[in-house]
Scaffold this motif. Structure first.
Motif, PDB file in Angstrom:
ATOM      1  N   CYS A  20      55.718  42.481  29.502  1.00 51.84           N
ATOM      2  CA  CYS A  20      54.694  43.486  29.213  1.00 51.84           C
ATOM      3  C   CYS A  20      53.443  43.266  30.067  1.00 51.84           C
ATOM      4  O   CYS A  20      52.438  42.734  29.600  1.00 51.84           O
ATOM      5  CB  CYS A  20      54.339  43.458  27.726  1.00 51.84           C
ATOM      6  N   ALA A  22      51.323  45.305  30.965  1.00 53.52           N
ATOM      7  CA  ALA A  22      50.175  46.079  30.510  1.00 53.52           C
ATOM      8  C   ALA A  22      49.271  45.253  29.596  1.00 53.52           C
ATOM      9  O   ALA A  22      48.095  45.565  29.425  1.00 53.52           O
ATOM     10  CB  ALA A  22      50.636  47.343  29.782  1.00 53.52           C
ATOM     11  N   VAL A  23      49.816  44.195  29.007  1.00 57.83           N
ATOM     12  CA  VAL A  23      49.064  43.362  28.061  1.00 57.83           C
ATOM     13  C   VAL A  23      48.804  41.966  28.622  1.00 57.83           C
ATOM     14  O   VAL A  23      47.736  41.402  28.420  1.00 57.83           O
ATOM     15  CB  VAL A  23      49.813  43.266  26.710  1.00 57.83           C
ATOM     16  N   LEU A  36      43.974  42.851  27.037  1.00 55.13           N
ATOM     17  CA  LEU A  36      43.504  43.905  26.123  1.00 55.13           C
ATOM     18  C   LEU A  36      43.017  43.279  24.826  1.00 55.13           C
ATOM     19  O   LEU A  36      43.692  42.412  24.267  1.00 55.13           O
ATOM     20  CB  LEU A  36      44.635  44.892  25.805  1.00 55.13           C
ATOM     21  N   GLN A  42      52.039  51.393  21.339  1.00 56.62           N
ATOM     22  CA  GLN A  42      53.190  51.541  22.234  1.00 56.62           C
ATOM     23  C   GLN A  42      53.671  50.210  22.812  1.00 56.62           C
ATOM     24  O   GLN A  42      54.795  50.115  23.310  1.00 56.62           O
ATOM     25  CB  GLN A  42      52.851  52.505  23.371  1.00 56.62           C
ATOM     26  N   TYR A  43      52.829  49.167  22.755  1.00 57.43           N
ATOM     27  CA  TYR A  43      53.194  47.862  23.307  1.00 57.43           C
ATOM     28  C   TYR A  43      53.502  46.815  22.244  1.00 57.43           C
ATOM     29  O   TYR A  43      53.851  45.685  22.593  1.00 57.43           O
ATOM     30  CB  TYR A  43      52.078  47.328  24.208  1.00 57.43           C
TER      31      TYR A  43
END
Length: 64
Positions: A20, A22-23, A36, A42-43
């Motif tokens: 992941c 995005a995180v 984050l 969504q994650y």
């Protein structure tokens, strides 16, 4: 949901970043960090998977 990486336990395997990005991201020192403050819904499944898959058990997830 919030997540954190214990910098004392992280060995830089990068499984979490692969799972992941995005995180989780790389620090300049080659270890993982959470980028984050609050994990978007969504994650959440991916963050939980990253936590479970971490070989060093360095990821803590707070679902509160």
């Amino acid at each position: 949901m919030k997540a954190s990486v214990d910098s004392d336990r992280c060995a830089g395997h990068g499984d979490c970043v692969s799972i992941c990005a995005a995180v989780f991201a790389w620090t300049p020192d080659g270890f993982a960090e959470v980028v984050l403050d609050e994990i978007p819904e969504q994650y959440t499944d991916l963050v939980v998977k990253a936590s479970h898959d971490c070989p060093e058990h360095a990821i803590e997830v707070d679902e509160g």
